[in-house]
Design an enzyme around this catalytic site. Structure first.
Site, PDB file in Angstrom:
ATOM      1  N   ARG A   9     -58.231 -11.297  25.499  1.00  0.00           N
ATOM      2  CA  ARG A   9     -57.734  -9.927  25.334  1.00  0.00           C
ATOM      3  C   ARG A   9     -58.323  -9.333  24.055  1.00  0.00           C
ATOM      4  O   ARG A   9     -58.727  -8.176  24.024  1.00  0.00           O
ATOM      5  CB  ARG A   9     -56.195  -9.934  25.259  1.00  0.00           C
ATOM      6  CG  ARG A   9     -55.546 -10.190  26.599  1.00  0.00           C
ATOM      7  CD  ARG A   9     -54.056  -9.893  26.562  1.00  0.00           C
ATOM      8  NE  ARG A   9     -53.251 -10.993  26.075  1.00  0.00           N
ATOM      9  CZ  ARG A   9     -52.772 -11.967  26.822  1.00  0.00           C
ATOM     10  NH1 ARG A   9     -53.013 -11.991  28.109  1.00  0.00           N
ATOM     11  NH2 ARG A   9     -52.026 -12.934  26.306  1.00  0.00           N
ATOM     12  N   ASP A  30     -59.233 -11.174  36.902  1.00  0.00           N
ATOM     13  CA  ASP A  30     -58.436 -12.333  36.462  1.00  0.00           C
ATOM     14  C   ASP A  30     -57.459 -12.726  37.570  1.00  0.00           C
ATOM     15  O   ASP A  30     -56.241 -12.545  37.436  1.00  0.00           O
ATOM     16  CB  ASP A  30     -57.684 -11.973  35.162  1.00  0.00           C
ATOM     17  CG  ASP A  30     -56.911 -13.157  34.606  1.00  0.00           C
ATOM     18  OD1 ASP A  30     -57.297 -14.304  34.888  1.00  0.00           O
ATOM     19  OD2 ASP A  30     -55.920 -12.941  33.890  1.00  0.00           O
ATOM     20  N   ASN A  71     -55.000   7.162  33.000  1.00  0.00           N
ATOM     21  CA  ASN A  71     -54.835   5.787  33.490  1.00  0.00           C
ATOM     22  C   ASN A  71     -54.089   5.787  34.826  1.00  0.00           C
ATOM     23  O   ASN A  71     -53.136   6.533  35.004  1.00  0.00           O
ATOM     24  CB  ASN A  71     -54.069   4.955  32.459  1.00  0.00           C
ATOM     25  CG  ASN A  71     -54.658   5.096  31.071  1.00  0.00           C
ATOM     26  OD1 ASN A  71     -55.871   4.971  30.896  1.00  0.00           O
ATOM     27  ND2 ASN A  71     -53.828   5.407  30.088  1.00  0.00           N
ATOM     28  N   ASP A  75     -52.768  -4.324  41.062  1.00  0.00           N
ATOM     29  CA  ASP A  75     -51.999  -5.555  41.283  1.00  0.00           C
ATOM     30  C   ASP A  75     -51.135  -5.335  42.529  1.00  0.00           C
ATOM     31  O   ASP A  75     -50.723  -4.212  42.802  1.00  0.00           O
ATOM     32  CB  ASP A  75     -51.109  -5.874  40.072  1.00  0.00           C
ATOM     33  CG  ASP A  75     -50.724  -7.343  40.004  1.00  0.00           C
ATOM     34  OD1 ASP A  75     -51.258  -8.065  39.144  1.00  0.00           O
ATOM     35  OD2 ASP A  75     -49.898  -7.774  40.834  1.00  0.00           O
ATOM     36  N   PHE A  90     -56.026  -7.527  39.097  1.00  0.00           N
ATOM     37  CA  PHE A  90     -54.983  -8.556  38.955  1.00  0.00           C
ATOM     38  C   PHE A  90     -54.347  -8.383  37.564  1.00  0.00           C
ATOM     39  O   PHE A  90     -54.249  -9.314  36.775  1.00  0.00           O
ATOM     40  CB  PHE A  90     -55.564  -9.969  39.096  1.00  0.00           C
ATOM     41  CG  PHE A  90     -56.417 -10.180  40.318  1.00  0.00           C
ATOM     42  CD1 PHE A  90     -55.822 -10.477  41.549  1.00  0.00           C
ATOM     43  CD2 PHE A  90     -57.797 -10.091  40.245  1.00  0.00           C
ATOM     44  CE1 PHE A  90     -56.612 -10.691  42.683  1.00  0.00           C
ATOM     45  CE2 PHE A  90     -58.590 -10.292  41.375  1.00  0.00           C
ATOM     46  CZ  PHE A  90     -58.001 -10.592  42.591  1.00  0.00           C
ATOM     47  N   CYS A 100     -58.894 -19.596  37.266  1.00  0.00           N
ATOM     48  CA  CYS A 100     -57.925 -20.503  36.636  1.00  0.00           C
ATOM     49  C   CYS A 100     -57.558 -21.625  37.602  1.00  0.00           C
ATOM     50  O   CYS A 100     -56.516 -22.254  37.468  1.00  0.00           O
ATOM     51  CB  CYS A 100     -56.688 -19.737  36.169  1.00  0.00           C
ATOM     52  SG  CYS A 100     -55.815 -18.916  37.485  1.00  0.00           S
TER      53      CYS A 100
END
Ligand code: SAH
Length: 390
Positions: free
Chosen positions: A209, A294, A270, A247, A225, A334
């Protein structure tokens, strides 16, 4: 405790001598009579040498997990491991960051236990029967060290089933806290305790980040995500002109909206999309020059790897095909079962299919509050590349 030892088969002590925590069921020659699943026992080699202490559960393929590799008595060893874990974090973070992983399972010599600190709240996660039985002791030890406002447990992981444990989520000590505000590198976030993913926040991405913040100036960012907007807030803090978040979880996006606001980013520029990333990437034009991918672990087990790689390739290819030149793409996996070399191959294939020149300009792994014991590489799962698309 002297007579209450598990005896290992001949030549099955090598991993333990190498400080690997796991004792597979096939390595155990005998359990002491009357032994109860979840209890702590001494561990002896075939020749009778004492190797340390572990807790055991006969039902599991990983039948034992070491908590001490010498004569140190188990509860003392656990207290010392907690103390050592705290000492490491004290050296890593200053007052700008009050949310980090305090205990990272085997990486902190405490298999089956995760403790995350969110300001004055501790969230714990237990994955084994052995640790479950130690819960009252752990709560006491953590209370003594931190006097937290509350200790909340979020133990809802499929791996508990093999241990014979049902999912559990709830308050263990102190007053109930539903939402806690944390500070990370000076950026603020709200973390929800009940009903949230993982232990509430993806602490493992903290360093990334920060990287996003340092490369976002003047960029249009897409946070795929996004969960509760971790990357988005940092992108805006770093001077991104706008961020779009995608998301499937409406709840996560609602909190993301609050997190943007909390940091003073309320603008109309945004957008929040409750959508499937695969579809979003297929349908949209993608005029972004910083894209973050991610996703959750696509491969939860070894047999998922092929399918997972197809998923990783799809999302990366779609982004490579559509983003303008001179874009950054920060892409992650991940999944433990997809290692870094394999993930790089997948990115290679995606780039090749998209016919774009793609360069790795930085590699990423777990944040430093997620230490991995050199003897226990099984805790390593996160890998990512910061890519530059010509
Ligand atoms: N980047 C986040 C963490 C991502 S966790 C952070 O740094 O905080 C993965 C997220 O992907 C979860 O929020 C989950 O709701 C979401 N998700 C899972 N599958 C998805 C899909 N197919 N499309 C969009 N979001 C998805």
């Amino acid at each position: 405790m002297e007579n209450e030892s598990v005896i290992l088969h001949k030549n099955k002590d090598k991993a333990i001598r190498n400080r690997h925590h796991w004792i597979f069921s096939g390595a155990v020659k005998s359990f002491p009579p009357g032994f109860e699943n979840g209890s702590i026992l001494g561990v002896r080699s075939f020749e009778g040498e004492h190797l340390g202490y572990a807790y055991f559960n006969e039902k599991c393929s990983i039948a034992g997990r070491m908590i001490s590799f010498d004569e140190t008595l188990p509860l003392e060893a656990i207290k010392k491991s907690i103390k050592d874990a705290i000492a490491l974090r004290q050296q890593l973070y200053d007052e700008k960051t009050n949310a980090f992983r305090l205990v990272n399972g085997e990486g902190d010599n405490l298999p089956g236990l995760v403790v995350d600190r969110y300001a004055d709240v501790l969230v714990i996660q237990i994955t084994t029967l052995g640790m479950e039985k130690l819960k009252p002791f752990l709560v006491e030890a953590l209370t003594e060290k931190f006097s937290p406002r509350c200790i909340y447990e979020k133990s809802n992981l499929p791996s508990r089933r093999e241990e014979g444990l049902a999912d559990f989520e709830g308050l263990l000590a102190g007053e109930m806290v539903n939402t806690v505000e944390i500070s990370e590198n000076g950026v603020r976030f709200l973390v929800e305790l009940p009903g949230s993913q993982k232990t509430g926040f993806f602490l493992d991405q903290r360093e990334m980040r920060k990287l996003v913040r340092s490369h976002s100036r003047g960029r249009r960012a897409l946070d795929c995500f996004s969960y509760t907007g971790g990357f988005s807030v940092y992108a805006l803090a770093g001077g991104a002109t706008n961020v779009d978040l995608v998301d499937t979880s409406e709840k996560a996006l609602a909190l993301a909206r609050q997190n943007l606001k909390l940091n003073g980013f309320e603008g109309e520029a945004n957008h929040f999309y409750v959508a499937d990333v695969f579809e979003f990437l297929r349908q949209q034009e993608l005029s972004y020059d910083f894209v973050i991918l991610d996703p959750p672990a696509f491969a939860k087990k070894k047999t998922d790897v092929m399918q997972a790689c197809r998923g990783y390739k799809d999302i990366n290819r779609l982004v490579f095909q559509k983003v303008p030149g001179r874009s950054f793409v920060l892409t992650f996996s991940c999944s433990f079962f997809v290692d870094e070399a394999l993930f790089q191959k997948v990115v290679f294939q995606a780039a090749s299919d998209a016919k774009r020149n793609v360069r790795i300009i930085q590699r990423h792994h777990l944040a430093c509050d997620h230490p991995i014991s050199i003897y226990h590489p099984e805790s390593d799962y996160l890998k990512g590349f910061l890519l530059y698309i010509d």
